[in-house]
Design a protein around this motif. Structure first.
Motif, PDB file in Angstrom:
ATOM      1  N   LEU A  83       0.872  -0.872   0.054  1.00 18.86           N
ATOM      2  CA  LEU A  83       0.103  -0.002  -0.426  1.00 18.86           C
ATOM      3  C   LEU A  83       0.819   1.323  -0.106  1.00 18.86           C
ATOM      4  CD1 LEU A  83      -3.440  -1.328   2.599  1.00 18.86           C
ATOM      5  CD2 LEU A  83      -3.565  -0.632  -0.242  1.00 18.86           C
ATOM      6  N   VAL A  84       1.842   1.432   1.191  1.00 21.44           N
ATOM      7  CA  VAL A  84       3.046   2.410   0.907  1.00 21.44           C
ATOM      8  C   VAL A  84       3.818   2.257  -0.333  1.00 21.44           C
ATOM      9  CG1 VAL A  84       4.978   3.456   1.712  1.00 21.44           C
ATOM     10  CG2 VAL A  84       2.914   2.443   3.368  1.00 21.44           C
ATOM     11  N   VAL A  85       3.200   1.349  -1.057  1.00 24.33           N
ATOM     12  CA  VAL A  85       4.438   1.455  -2.788  1.00 24.33           C
ATOM     13  C   VAL A  85       3.557   2.236  -3.451  1.00 24.33           C
ATOM     14  CG1 VAL A  85       5.768   0.234  -4.147  1.00 24.33           C
ATOM     15  CG2 VAL A  85       6.761  -0.330  -1.897  1.00 24.33           C
ATOM     16  N   SER A  86       2.216   1.461  -3.599  1.00 26.09           N
ATOM     17  CA  SER A  86       1.864   2.185  -4.259  1.00 26.09           C
ATOM     18  C   SER A  86       1.189   3.457  -4.187  1.00 26.09           C
ATOM     19  CB  SER A  86       0.374   1.101  -3.636  1.00 26.09           C
ATOM     20  OG  SER A  86      -0.532   1.572  -2.511  1.00 26.09           O
ATOM     21  N   LEU A  87       1.011   4.441  -3.183  1.00 27.57           N
ATOM     22  CA  LEU A  87       1.065   5.192  -3.147  1.00 27.57           C
ATOM     23  C   LEU A  87       1.670   6.338  -3.492  1.00 27.57           C
ATOM     24  CD1 LEU A  87      -0.719   7.702  -1.904  1.00 27.57           C
ATOM     25  CD2 LEU A  87       0.562   7.329   0.206  1.00 27.57           C
ATOM     26  N   ALA A  88       2.764   5.550  -2.653  1.00 25.02           N
ATOM     27  CA  ALA A  88       4.796   6.547  -3.943  1.00 25.02           C
ATOM     28  C   ALA A  88       4.760   6.561  -5.655  1.00 25.02           C
ATOM     29  CB  ALA A  88       5.563   5.556  -3.202  1.00 25.02           C
ATOM     30  N   VAL A  89       4.240   5.500  -5.843  1.00 21.31           N
ATOM     31  CA  VAL A  89       3.428   4.895  -7.353  1.00 21.31           C
ATOM     32  C   VAL A  89       2.993   6.699  -7.935  1.00 21.31           C
ATOM     33  CG1 VAL A  89       2.972   3.886  -9.098  1.00 21.31           C
ATOM     34  CG2 VAL A  89       4.311   2.819  -7.554  1.00 21.31           C
ATOM     35  N   PHE A  90       1.445   6.452  -7.254  1.00 21.48           N
ATOM     36  CA  PHE A  90       0.215   6.991  -7.793  1.00 21.48           C
ATOM     37  C   PHE A  90       0.318   8.730  -7.480  1.00 21.48           C
ATOM     38  CE2 PHE A  90      -2.816   9.845  -6.700  1.00 21.48           C
ATOM     39  CZ  PHE A  90      -3.718   9.693  -7.880  1.00 21.48           C
ATOM     40  N   ALA A  91       2.164   8.825  -6.283  1.00 17.38           N
ATOM     41  CA  ALA A  91       2.683  10.119  -6.280  1.00 17.38           C
ATOM     42  C   ALA A  91       3.536  10.412  -7.584  1.00 17.38           C
ATOM     43  CB  ALA A  91       2.753  10.380  -5.149  1.00 17.38           C
ATOM     44  N   LEU A  92       3.878   9.732  -8.063  1.00 17.22           N
ATOM     45  CA  LEU A  92       4.379   9.942  -9.493  1.00 17.22           C
ATOM     46  C   LEU A  92       3.534  10.792 -11.080  1.00 17.22           C
ATOM     47  CD1 LEU A  92       6.202   6.411 -10.379  1.00 17.22           C
ATOM     48  CD2 LEU A  92       7.754   8.625  -9.811  1.00 17.22           C
ATOM     49  N   LEU A  93       2.707  10.758 -10.416  1.00 10.98           N
ATOM     50  CA  LEU A  93       2.093  11.071 -11.383  1.00 10.98           C
ATOM     51  C   LEU A  93       1.757  12.657 -10.841  1.00 10.98           C
ATOM     52  CD1 LEU A  93      -0.389  11.307 -13.849  1.00 10.98           C
ATOM     53  CD2 LEU A  93      -2.566  10.886 -12.365  1.00 10.98           C
ATOM     54  N   ALA A  94       1.188  12.827  -9.342  1.00 12.69           N
ATOM     55  CA  ALA A  94       1.185  14.030  -9.540  1.00 12.69           C
ATOM     56  C   ALA A  94       2.715  15.172  -9.283  1.00 12.69           C
ATOM     57  CB  ALA A  94       0.803  14.642  -7.465  1.00 12.69           C
ATOM     58  N   LEU A  95       3.538  14.402  -9.191  1.00 14.74           N
ATOM     59  CA  LEU A  95       4.966  15.051  -9.501  1.00 14.74           C
ATOM     60  C   LEU A  95       5.530  15.143 -10.876  1.00 14.74           C
ATOM     61  CD1 LEU A  95       6.909  13.206  -6.694  1.00 14.74           C
ATOM     62  CD2 LEU A  95       5.795  15.584  -6.302  1.00 14.74           C
ATOM     63  N   ALA A  96       4.509  14.533 -11.756  1.00  9.11           N
ATOM     64  CA  ALA A  96       5.336  14.662 -13.296  1.00  9.11           C
ATOM     65  C   ALA A  96       4.681  16.571 -13.568  1.00  9.11           C
ATOM     66  CB  ALA A  96       3.851  14.318 -14.199  1.00  9.11           C
ATOM     67  N   PRO A  97       6.213  17.150 -14.328  1.00 10.20           N
ATOM     68  CA  PRO A  97       6.339  18.118 -14.688  1.00 10.20           C
ATOM     69  C   PRO A  97       4.964  18.597 -15.405  1.00 10.20           C
ATOM     70  CG  PRO A  97       7.601  17.541 -15.803  1.00 10.20           C
ATOM     71  CD  PRO A  97       7.055  15.835 -14.052  1.00 10.20           C
ATOM     72  N   GLY A  98       4.576  20.142 -15.396  1.00  7.68           N
ATOM     73  CA  GLY A  98       3.363  20.294 -15.953  1.00  7.68           C
ATOM     74  C   GLY A  98       1.988  20.413 -15.630  1.00  7.68           C
ATOM     75  N   ASP A  99       0.869  20.796 -16.957  1.00  6.71           N
ATOM     76  CA  ASP A  99       0.305  20.660 -16.389  1.00  6.71           C
ATOM     77  C   ASP A  99      -0.621  18.736 -16.321  1.00  6.71           C
ATOM     78  OD1 ASP A  99      -3.813  20.584 -15.993  1.00  6.71           O
ATOM     79  OD2 ASP A  99      -3.287  20.890 -18.556  1.00  6.71           O
ATOM     80  N   LEU A 100      -1.268  18.667 -15.610  1.00 10.57           N
ATOM     81  CA  LEU A 100      -1.535  17.197 -15.403  1.00 10.57           C
ATOM     82  C   LEU A 100      -2.760  16.287 -16.462  1.00 10.57           C
ATOM     83  CD1 LEU A 100      -2.313  15.986 -11.977  1.00 10.57           C
ATOM     84  CD2 LEU A 100      -0.599  15.193 -13.513  1.00 10.57           C
ATOM     85  N   ALA A 101      -2.976  17.194 -16.865  1.00  8.00           N
ATOM     86  CA  ALA A 101      -4.876  16.641 -18.167  1.00  8.00           C
ATOM     87  C   ALA A 101      -3.797  17.148 -19.180  1.00  8.00           C
ATOM     88  CB  ALA A 101      -5.104  17.789 -18.381  1.00  8.00           C
ATOM     89  N   ARG A 102      -2.338  17.787 -19.454  1.00  7.45           N
ATOM     90  CA  ARG A 102      -2.173  17.237 -20.511  1.00  7.45           C
ATOM     91  C   ARG A 102      -0.895  16.459 -21.366  1.00  7.45           C
ATOM     92  NH1 ARG A 102      -2.073  22.213 -24.247  1.00  7.45           N
ATOM     93  NH2 ARG A 102      -3.061  23.616 -23.555  1.00  7.45           N
ATOM     94  N   THR A 103       0.100  16.249 -19.611  1.00  9.17           N
ATOM     95  CA  THR A 103       0.839  15.125 -19.982  1.00  9.17           C
ATOM     96  C   THR A 103      -0.362  13.906 -20.023  1.00  9.17           C
ATOM     97  OG1 THR A 103       1.404  16.305 -17.364  1.00  9.17           O
ATOM     98  CG2 THR A 103       1.651  13.652 -18.143  1.00  9.17           C
ATOM     99  N   LEU A 104      -1.229  13.771 -19.824  1.00  8.13           N
ATOM    100  CA  LEU A 104      -1.965  11.971 -19.825  1.00  8.13           C
ATOM    101  C   LEU A 104      -2.861  12.724 -20.747  1.00  8.13           C
ATOM    102  CD1 LEU A 104      -4.152  12.421 -16.748  1.00  8.13           C
ATOM    103  CD2 LEU A 104      -2.044  10.350 -16.970  1.00  8.13           C
ATOM    104  N   LEU A 105      -2.683  13.211 -22.178  1.00  6.64           N
ATOM    105  CA  LEU A 105      -3.629  13.580 -22.895  1.00  6.64           C
ATOM    106  C   LEU A 105      -2.264  13.119 -24.176  1.00  6.64           C
ATOM    107  CD1 LEU A 105      -5.969  16.306 -23.900  1.00  6.64           C
ATOM    108  CD2 LEU A 105      -6.045  14.381 -24.398  1.00  6.64           C
ATOM    109  N   GLY A 106      -1.046  13.369 -23.911  1.00  5.04           N
ATOM    110  CA  GLY A 106       0.049  13.401 -23.906  1.00  5.04           C
ATOM    111  C   GLY A 106       0.072  13.349 -25.789  1.00  5.04           C
ATOM    112  N   THR A 107       0.330  13.108 -26.718  1.00  2.00           N
ATOM    113  CA  THR A 107       0.451  13.843 -28.003  1.00  2.00           C
ATOM    114  C   THR A 107      -0.881  13.782 -28.528  1.00  2.00           C
ATOM    115  OG1 THR A 107       0.318  10.963 -28.664  1.00  2.00           O
ATOM    116  CG2 THR A 107       2.301  12.442 -28.763  1.00  2.00           C
ATOM    117  N   ARG A 108      -1.971  13.706 -28.217  1.00  2.00           N
ATOM    118  CA  ARG A 108      -3.328  14.321 -28.977  1.00  2.00           C
ATOM    119  C   ARG A 108      -3.296  15.095 -28.998  1.00  2.00           C
ATOM    120  NH1 ARG A 108      -6.674   9.985 -24.803  1.00  2.00           N
ATOM    121  NH2 ARG A 108      -4.886   9.760 -24.043  1.00  2.00           N
ATOM    122  N   SER A 109      -4.390  15.635 -29.892  1.00  4.17           N
ATOM    123  CA  SER A 109      -4.801  17.485 -29.477  1.00  4.17           C
ATOM    124  C   SER A 109      -5.516  17.678 -28.573  1.00  4.17           C
ATOM    125  CB  SER A 109      -5.478  17.652 -30.632  1.00  4.17           C
ATOM    126  OG  SER A 109      -6.886  16.971 -30.483  1.00  4.17           O
ATOM    127  N   ALA A 110      -4.680  18.578 -27.652  1.00  5.98           N
ATOM    128  CA  ALA A 110      -5.113  18.986 -26.651  1.00  5.98           C
ATOM    129  C   ALA A 110      -6.542  20.023 -26.934  1.00  5.98           C
ATOM    130  CB  ALA A 110      -4.408  20.073 -25.348  1.00  5.98           C
TER     131      ALA A 110
END
Lengths: 646, 345
Positions: free
Chosen positions: B46-73
């Motif tokens: 559980l602790v590890v999964s929390l840390a792994v999930f936090a990776l997303l939050a720590l990713a630079p830039g706007d999360l939504a854009r990051t998750l969209l990737g190459t698709r047009s925003a």
């Protein structure tokens, strides 16, 4: 090195060791055992007695063809007619060290010292006995082996169910029995027992010895008993060899050696042996050894011997017959001054029995009332009362697990009470002058305040059992002593005593060590010297009570006598009180006035030491006394305790 | 109190006569032990999964854009992503939704390919496991016998040579030894393929895995060897080994039933750590041999900021490590009866 005294043997000896020389495999080799001759006849019980470093255990390993790879052997060891030493190579040992087929197991079996490490922790006792049985009779069927295991267990007084137990499920005494069953499983003609009672509780020592003796006689087996304990050797052996620093100093019938030692070393050993029946004025101690290393030439004991001449230090000691006793089993001594100095040696090592213990009514310095202590929900002290009078020497005896060490640690503040209280009386010397410590120091359950802890540490100091682990190896002796003398406890003590802060040199001198030792590190000291340093460190605080927790039990008997003499002198000179925690009744007899006997967390008997030991009232005290080696053990008694155990 | 230290004087159990039949009561403490270990593993996961999930939050830039990737925003697309990932909720709520989905086998969608993450991982996990297990078995087969040999020949030439080779293997990075292997056995000798995972046939896959497995094994054999040597040496020096020899037990039997039996626990513990390390550490070898395994996937996903895939692979690697450790923990009481019955020595 072929100076063997010719001995026409009546029958072929079971074991004949001739000019056995052991040395390290290093370059240059360091000699460990110098040209040893030794015989064991079939069915005979022979002892090798010596203190640490005498080479007795290595000799046992050589006979069992189990020398470590770092030791080389030369000379001859013939067991049951077969030579096992290959002198050309010096036969390095190790796992694959070769031995003639059947030598280990069928001819010779070795019982080792420590029942806690001798048995494999991951295998059941039954399996370990069974592999010995198959070693003695290869091809034994599973069923046959299982039957034999039950038989072997019964022989040592253990129930058949023990076969399915793992060693950690058994008590120390039971493990020692199981190990004995395993050692005897291949049906050896010679059993070597290396300190078989040393790691066993005093309570069971006599039993284990009697058992080994009985099995030896029943099987007509030879016994080679290796021990540092003269009492053990005298009670179990027909003939003895006395070793010192790798050299045989004396040999002969056990009874003769006990009554008429023919070497100054043996005489000194006997004199240093504390007795449980009498208290002596002092135990005549030999001079301390000059250092851990033995001289390269001459008699190894010369440096400590009061009768040594110039020749003793240069000429190799040669065993020669004592008096007119020749032939097999006769007396031999390696002392070149015997029998000329025999009468002098006997006179110098005669001990005088102390008249009486002064019946003091000093006020109590330490009072323990209803002390309780638990570990992990298991109570180990069930309300213990104990008193140490001002300037008195009090012994606390009991077997391991009785709680005596826990009590010692409570008194020193190393552990905290769970119930009851401990009171340390104010210093009488300061009471009238209005010093700070005029209030008694009271320890109650729970963690005491820093002030109380300091006050306790300034009044009570402890000396532990093992001088090898109680001194920090990287600090010099001097810095360890200065650190103790400058500790907060010592400063606090300074407020309530007029004794000046001792220097490291003064401390060393007070424990009989040269001041130059301040520059040494513990590694350069012998065990006895280290224990002296540990005592000096405790004295640095100028305590009023010294707690000695088995402080002499890891020491050789001659060193033990020196330390006991030192403690007696310190008590006299410094007015120190002593709480001596020990399993050894004889040590308690020599060093204490009052005695408390502890059993399973309770005091079962208390009183004047001589009265308790001469006229024990509690059944447990009687049991302890009866279990000593050499005591006329009551057959019914040992039978009962065996049954309750197995 | 003869030879025991003052410290052992405190443990009253050592001298108290043991109550009859602790072995028969073993079932209960053993079950409790297993339950404790299992609970600890789950908590850790559980602790590890929390840390792994936090990776997303720590990713630079706007999360939504990051998750969209190459698709047009487009605003619609961004809004869809925000609601799908609950990005407007507090962090712990987001985590809860993510965890619930993960437990149902839904780890999201790959930013790069748009395919479900589970599919991307599932395609590659087989190869990585084959590689890791193959390397592990090879390392065991080399490390344990040679470690034992070195211990038996302590201080002699054999010991020094074996240990020296172990150190060389340990200190050479897997890509370096991999390149050397390719050079020797694929280019010079042409015995084995130099790269790729093969065309899918079992035999072909095996041929393609030999060199990568060896390269992987080389990096950890030295560790197992040292560990085995130390454990065997300790057993060789133990009193019980001398005592077994003293009562005439044949040396071969002493080696197998006493020495190796005693060394088993430390070796198993060490081997567990090695296996966990291998499962999580095939990246270098996969890159060297152009193997499409999880390691490659991880590298590519990091390069393209494909956060959901990175999360999945990281979570998988952590789970593997935790699982292996759990298995070792559960094996120890089977190896050591003292843990089984809660004994002190």
């Amino acid at each position: 090195m072929t100076a063997a005294a010719p001995k026409p043997a009546p029958s072929r000896p079971l074991l004949a060791v001739r000019a056995l020389r052991l040395e390290t495999a290093s370059v240059p080799p360091r000699p460990l055992v110098h040209g040893l001759d030794l015989d064991v006849q079939p069915g005979e019980s022979v002892g090798i007695v010596g203190e640490s470093g005498s080479g007795k255990s290595l000799t046992a390993r050589a006979v069992a063809a189990l020398l470590p790879g770092t030791v080389r052997a030369f000379g001859s060891v013939v067991a049951d007619g077969r030579e096992i030493i290959d002198s050309r190579s010096g036969r390095p040992g190790g796992l694959y060290g070769r031995a003639p087929e059947g030598h280990r197991g069928r001819t010779v079996s070795l019982l080792m010292q420590d029942p806690f490490t001798m048995l494999h922790p991951l295998r059941t006792c039954g399996r370990q006995i069974a592999d010995g049985i198959r070693a003695g009779a290869p091809g034994t069927s599973r069923r046959g082996a299982a039957l034999a295991v039950t038989e072997r267990l019964a022989e040592v007084g253990l129930a058949p169910g023990t076969a399915d137990r793992y060693p950690h499920e058994l008590s120390g005494g039971m493990r020692q029995r199981a190990a004995l069953a395993a050692a005897l499983a291949p049906g050896p003609r010679l059993l070597i027992a290396d300190e078989p009672t040393t790691a066993v509780d005093a309570h069971h020592q006599g039993e284990v010895l009697a058992l080994i003796r009985r099995l030896q006689q029943a099987r007509g087996m030879g016994l080679l008993l290796i021990t540092h304990d003269l009492r053990v050797a005298f009670s179990a052996c027909d003939r003895l060899y006395v070793m010192y620093a790798g050299t045989m100093l004396e040999s002969g019938p056990a009874r003769d050696i006990e009554t008429h030692p023919a070497h100054p070393y043996t005489a000194a050993l006997l004199a240093a042996e504390p007795s449980v029946r009498e208290r002596y004025e002092t135990l005549p101690a030999t001079r301390p050894a000059a250092g851990p290393a033995a001289p390269a030439t001459g008699c190894p004991f010369a440096a400590r011997c009061a009768w040594a001449e110039a020749d003793c230090r240069t000429a190799e000691p040669v065993p020669h017959p004592v008096g007119d006793s020749t032939g097999p089993g006769g007396r031999l001594t390696a002392c070149r001054r015997m029998p000329a100095v025999a009468a002098d040696v006997a006179a110098a090592t005669r001990r005088t029995v102390a008249v009486t213990v002064s019946e003091r009514t000093a006020r109590p310095l330490l009072q323990v009332r209803g002390a309780r202590k638990s570990y992990g929900g298991h109570e180990v002290l069930h309300g213990v009362d104990l008193e140490v009078p001002e300037g008195g020497a009090v012994g606390l005896v009991g077997e391991s697990g009785s709680g005596k060490s826990t009590l010692a640690r409570l008194v020193t503040g190393l552990e905290q009470l769970d119930g009851g209280r401990i009171v340390i009386a104010p210093d009488a010397a300061r009471e009238d002058t209005g010093g700070r410590d005029t209030e008694p120091l009271l320890l109650a359950p729970g963690r005491p305040a820093r002030g109380s802890r300091l006050a306790l540490a300034s009044a009570v100091q402890i000396v532990f059992q093992d001088p090898y682990s109680s001194l920090n190896p990287v600090h010099t002796v001097g810095s360890a002593l200065r650190e103790a003398a400058a500790s907060p406890a010592a400063r606090r003590r300074g407020d309530s005593t007029t004794t000046p802060v001792p220097t490291a040199e003064e401390l060393l001198e007070s424990v009989g060590l040269p001041a130059a030792y301040a520059a040494r590190r513990p590694a350069a000291l012998s065990g006895g010297e280290r224990q002296r340093v540990a005592i000096a460190r405790a004295l640095a605080v100028r305590p009023r009570l010294l707690v000695c927790d088995e402080s002499v039990s890891a020491l050789d008997v001659s060193v033990q006598a020196q330390i006991l003499t030192l403690l007696a002198r310190l008590r006299q000179e410094l007015g120190l009180s002593l709480l001596l925690v020990t399993h050894d009744l004889a040590v308690a007899r020599q060093a204490t006035d009052q005695l408390y006997v502890m059993h399973r967390g309770r005091i079962v008997e208390r009183g004047r030491t001589d009265r308790v030991l001469d006229h024990p009232e509690a059944p447990y005290t009687r049991q302890l006394l009866a279990a000593l080696p050499g005591s006329p053990a009551l057959p019914g008694d040992s039978g009962t305790s065996r049954r309750t155990e197995g | 109190m003869t030879t025991t230290s003052p410290a052992t004087g405190q443990s009253p159990q050592t001298s108290a006569a043991p109550s009859p039949g602790p072995a028969r009561r073993a079932g209960h403490p053993l079950a409790a032990y297993a339950a404790r270990r299992l609970a600890a593993a789950v908590a850790l996961l559980l602790v590890v999964s929390l840390a792994v999930f936090a990776l997303l939050a720590l990713a630079p830039g706007d999360l939504a854009r990051t998750l969209l990737g190459t698709r047009s925003a487009t605003p619609q697309a961004l809004a869809a992503v925000r609601s799908a990932h609950h990005l407007d909720d507090p962090f712990l709520v987001q985590y809860w939704h993510w965890l619930a989905a993960a437990l149902h086998g839904d780890l999201g969608v790959s930013v790069r390919t748009g395919a479900p993450v589970t599919q991307a991982v599932g395609d590659r996990i087989g190869l990585t496991l084959q590689l890791a297990l193959g390397g592990f078995v090879l390392a065991l087969l080399a490390g344990i016998p040679f470690g034992t040999l070195a211990a038996l020949r302590r201080g002699r030439a054999t010991d020094r040579i074996v240990q020296g080779l172990g150190v060389i293997g340990l200190s050479a990075p897997a890509f370096a030894s991999g390149l050397l292997l390719v050079h020797l056995f694929a280019l010079r000798a042409d015995w084995l393929p130099a790269f790729g995972a093969g065309d899918g046939g079992t035999l072909d896959r095996l041929r393609h895995l030999v060199l990568p497995c060896v390269a992987l094994a080389l990096s950890v054999t030295g560790l197992l060897l040292k560990l085995t040597r130390a454990a065997v040496l300790r057993e060789l020096d133990a009193d019980h080994t001398a005592f077994a020899l003293a009562r005439g037990v044949p040396p071969r039997e002493v080696l197998l039933r006493h020495v190796l039996r005693g060394a088993l626990l430390p070796i198993a513990t060490g081997a567990g750590l090695v296996l966990a390390y291998l499962v999580a550490g095939t990246v270098m070898v996969e890159a060297t041999f152009a193997l499409p395994g999880l390691g490659r996937l991880l590298v590519d996903s990091v390069t393209y900021k494909d956060v959901p895939v990175v999360q999945a692979v990281a979570l998988l690697a952590a789970s593997a490590v935790i699982t292996v450790n759990l298995v070792v923990d559960l094996l120890t009481p089977l190896i050591d009866p003292r843990i089984r019955t809660g004994g002190t020595r």
